[in-house]
Design a protein around this motif. Structure first.
Motif, PDB file in Angstrom:
ATOM      1  N   SER A   1       0.772  -1.067   0.040  1.00  0.00           N
ATOM      2  CA  SER A   1       0.011  -0.152   0.094  1.00  0.00           C
ATOM      3  C   SER A   1       0.780   1.338   0.277  1.00  0.00           C
ATOM      4  N   LEU A   2       0.397   2.169  -0.650  1.00  0.00           N
ATOM      5  CA  LEU A   2       1.136   3.417  -0.840  1.00  0.00           C
ATOM      6  C   LEU A   2       0.176   4.514  -0.675  1.00  0.00           C
ATOM      7  N   ARG A   3       0.325   5.282   0.417  1.00  0.00           N
ATOM      8  CA  ARG A   3      -0.572   6.465   0.530  1.00  0.00           C
ATOM      9  C   ARG A   3       0.370   7.817   0.366  1.00  0.00           C
ATOM     10  N   TRP A   4       0.141   8.693  -0.235  1.00  0.00           N
ATOM     11  CA  TRP A   4       0.697   9.952  -0.902  1.00  0.00           C
ATOM     12  C   TRP A   4      -0.024  11.238  -0.707  1.00  0.00           C
ATOM     13  N   HIS A   5       0.356  12.038   0.132  1.00  0.00           N
ATOM     14  CA  HIS A   5      -0.369  13.411   0.300  1.00  0.00           C
ATOM     15  C   HIS A   5       0.500  14.330  -0.456  1.00  0.00           C
ATOM     16  N   LEU A   6      -0.131  14.380  -1.673  1.00  0.00           N
ATOM     17  CA  LEU A   6       0.563  15.218  -2.707  1.00  0.00           C
ATOM     18  C   LEU A   6       0.410  16.590  -2.791  1.00  0.00           C
ATOM     19  N   CYS A   7      -0.585  17.287  -1.984  1.00  0.00           N
ATOM     20  CA  CYS A   7      -0.374  18.551  -1.672  1.00  0.00           C
ATOM     21  C   CYS A   7      -1.470  18.660  -0.500  1.00  0.00           C
ATOM     22  N   PRO A   8      -1.831  19.740   0.001  1.00  0.00           N
ATOM     23  CA  PRO A   8      -2.691  20.036   1.018  1.00  0.00           C
ATOM     24  C   PRO A   8      -4.063  19.589   0.894  1.00  0.00           C
ATOM     25  N   THR A   9      -4.560  19.385  -0.500  1.00  0.00           N
ATOM     26  CA  THR A   9      -5.855  19.115  -0.654  1.00  0.00           C
ATOM     27  C   THR A   9      -6.000  17.895  -1.643  1.00  0.00           C
ATOM     28  N   LEU A  10      -4.828  17.100  -1.966  1.00  0.00           N
ATOM     29  CA  LEU A  10      -4.941  16.031  -2.742  1.00  0.00           C
ATOM     30  C   LEU A  10      -4.174  14.957  -2.025  1.00  0.00           C
TER      31      LEU A  10
END
Length: 705
Positions: free
Chosen positions: A619-628
């Motif tokens: 599993s990979l969870r990536w907080h791309l930007c503050p809203t994505l």
């Protein structure tokens, strides 16, 4: 800037003991500063100018064993046993993480919100030791097992209450709550009789729901959450949840509803839908907790839920009929209390569950083949208590559980038949447990037993006796970052009513089946740090009198028969790791198992020897930007066993892989998401003759008001 004046909490630290505080983790919670200290803090007058909206709040605990909350220890970074400062234990008495001797795997609320799934059942696919076999998506009907067992051999709990259906394990996962109600999912692998009672032969899964206590800290009285989503195969779903509380009241309540439907992904030879689905859920829960600065002497929790659904069963129960249909309805109620009197802690509970089941071999054609009707009722009372004394912490208690069924074909003839019900069965299970925990600075020893007795009608011809199943767990903290643990546990499971009496439609049951018994040993080592958590464990299960349905493939007139397998030995290991960086979370897990049994030639097993030899999850969870946010899940598994296709050929299961992706656009009061399941479009098989759908695309909108 916020000012805290004269705020006093119970425990005073030892002031002459100087120790540097090391901040190992910091969650985005308003109470995170105090929670990460790992102890209860005494505050006199404190002015805070560096923290915005920081507030102190007591932690919440809802132990799977029914224990009450205690303070989490320092150096606590173990996400598998704690999440968002919530304590989880794997024993009858609540233990701090530093002292816990048995590992509990937890799917947190963060995992749940980010997962590309449509149902609670799908969430369990993320646990590497859990085998999820579905007749279709959206949780239409799901069989869940742990470490090579069957769907009958695990205990399913809702807020610590056993909701297993004695009719059959096929319908146990008809939860009354929506996925938005879930706070966390706790998974304990291996026999857990002394912790969860009978039926927890190979493990237990506890669904813990959210409460509305956070509203008071937010300064709110009401909160509404809504969700609408739709996608492939005519899928449409809507859900709503409302939480109510007042600033000066010890009561708070939550109510949620959910509706979902789908046309399904396959059709029968006649052209009619045979994998369609329609279901409705309603769930209410509340709690009473007096507003005090100390631990309250009395808290009360209660819930009531309804789940009803109808779905095309495709060719699951018989390859010769491709228009099977089933409708189920479930009612779940429970009332739990927690009472503290001096050093004694009591946790009583009373519950009642009712289930209706109607199965149609030929959909809508009762004149051709009579429908099967079942109604089961489960009533239970249990009490768990614990206390501290000179030699450690001791827990003891008992449970009374009555299971009753009336049916068209399961049980003995009724004295007064009514409606569709001509036969039935009733049995009472009694259990008593005792556990003692020796708690030293780095070493914990937890040992105990459960004693069980049943009034099984099917065992009247045999001697009834009190059965005792012991267990012992030990752990030692080598350092602040390493822990080793080992355990021996045993348990039993009574046969389901279906295994005892289902003798129609090509099946022949044996009402004199013996209870299953399992003895298991496990050992492992765990490493935890602020960034990386890893675990390796090795286990061995020895099962006796294991129950399964078998068929002689050389006999053209053979039927499926329920039997006690003599012995089944399961050996395996699990490896898991988690890496948490500032914006990225990566998880990788692998489980290997091997089962051995003295097999007879040309005998096909329906459940017991169809297990996952290999399962790999990533599993990979990536907080791309503050809203994505982006989530990618990968699963590869290889199943042992075989099945007979519609042409009478015996086929082996083949390995397959699945990729699921979800992307979320998050704002303060709403979020929009798009997810794709099985992006490669592979039509894999979890059950013979029931291929799963290809690529499934859904999108939705969530609102918080």
């Amino acid at each position: 800037m916020h000012r805290f004046s004269s705020f006093i909490i119970m425990y005073k630290p030892i002031f002459n003991q100087r120790k540097a505080l090391r901040f190992r983790q910091f969650s985005r919670k308003r109470y995170a500063l105090f929670a990460c200290l790992g102890r209860v803090v005494t505050i006199g007058v404190l002015s805070v100018s560096t923290l915005h909206a920081a507030a102190v709040t007591t932690t919440k605990s809802f132990s799977v064993a029914g224990g009450s909350a205690i303070n989490t220890p320092d150096d606590q970074t173990d996400k598998e046993a704690t999440l968002d400062d919530v304590e989880v234990t794997g024993s009858r008495a609540p233990l701090a993480l530093r002292q816990a001797a048995r590992m509990v795997t937890v799917l947190s609320r963060e995992d749940i919100q980010a997962a590309p799934v449509q149902s609670i059942n799908d969430l369990l696919k993320l646990a590497v030791g859990v085998d999820v076999r579905q007749r279709g998506p959206i949780g239409a009907q799901t069989d869940v097992s742990i470490r090579g067992g069957t769907q009958e051999q695990i205990t399913i709990l809702l807020n610590g209450i056993n909701i297993c259906d004695p009719q059959t394990g096929h319908n146990t996962f008809d939860f009354p709550c929506d996925i938005s109600d879930i706070e966390r999912i706790e998974v304990l692998e291996g026999p857990a009789g002394r912790i969860y009672g009978t039926s927890s032969l190979v493990g237990a899964i506890n669904i813990v729901t959210r409460e509305g206590r956070g509203l008071k800290e937010e300064g709110r009285r009401i909160k509404f959450e809504g969700r609408v989503e739709g996608g492939s195969f005519g899928y449409l779903s809507g859900a709503g949840r409302i939480s109510l509380t007042t600033h000066h009241s010890p009561l708070n309540s939550q109510l949620s509803t959910n509706y979902a439907r789908s046309d399904g992904y396959s059709r029968a030879k006649s052209g009619a839908l045979n994998a369609d689905y329609e279901g409705f859920k309603a769930f209410y829960q509340g709690n009473y907790s007096p507003l005090t600065t100390d631990h309250s002497p009395l808290t009360i929790h209660w819930y009531a839920g309804l789940s009803t659904k109808g779905f095309g069963s495709n060719t699951f129960y018989s390859a010769k009929f491709d228009e099977q249909y089933e409708r189920t309805t479930k009612l779940n109620t429970a009332l739990q209390g927690e009472i503290t009197t001096g050093k004694l802690h009591f946790r009583p509970a009373i519950y009642w569950n009712r289930s209706y089941d109607r199965f149609e071999l030929i959909r809508g054609s009762e004149e051709k083949v009579p429908f099967n009707y079942h109604r089961s009722d489960v009533f239970g009372i249990n009490l768990n208590s614990w206390f501290d004394w000179l030699l450690g912490r001791t827990a003891l208690g008992a449970e009374f559980r009555n299971e009753d069924i009336v049916s068209t074909n399961l049980g003995e003839p009724l004295n007064d038949p009514f409606s569709h019900y001509k036969v039935g069965l009733n049995r009472t299970n009694l259990s008593f447990h005792l556990e003692h925990n020796i708690l030293l600075k780095r070493f914990t020893l937890s040992a105990g037993f459960i004693a069980t007795w049943s009034t099984c009608q099917e065992l009247k011809a045999k001697s009834q006796k009190l059965r005792i199943y012991p267990g012992i767990d030990a752990s030692y903290r080598i350092s602040d970052n390493w822990k080793v643990y080992a355990s021996y546990n045993s348990s039993l499971r009574m046969p389901s009513f279906t295994e005892l009496y289902y003798s129609v439609g090509g099946h022949k049951a044996d009402k004199y089946l013996k209870p299953e018994e399992l003895h298991a040993v496990e050992g492992g080592i765990k490493y935890f740090s602020p960034i990386v958590t890893a675990r390796v464990s090795i286990f061995h299960h020895h099962g006796r009198n294991m129950i399964d349905w078998i068929m002689d493939t050389t006999d053209p007139d053979a039927v499926w028969q329920s039997v006690n397998h003599t012995k089944i030995n399961t050996t395996g290991f699990e490896v898991s790791s988690n890496c948490q960086l500032s914006t990225v979370n990566c998880q990788l897990s692998y489980c290997y198992m091997n089962q051995q049994k003295d097999e007879q030639p040309n005998i096909q097993s329906q459940y017991a020897l169809e297990y996952l030899r290999h399962k790999l999850t990533a599993s990979l969870r990536w907080h791309l930007c503050p809203t994505l946010d982006l989530t990618v899940n990968y699963r590869w598994q290889d199943r042992m066993g075989s099945y007979t296709d519609i042409n009478g050929n015996v086929c082996d299961y083949h390995p397959y892989s699945v990729i699921d992706v979800r992307i979320d656009w998050n704002q303060e009061h709403y979020s929009i998401y798009l997810q794709g399941n099985n992006l490669t479009g592979h039509r894999y098989v979890d059950y013979g003759n029931v291929p799963q759908p290809g690529c499934w695309i859904t999108g939705g909108l969530k609102m918080i008001l």
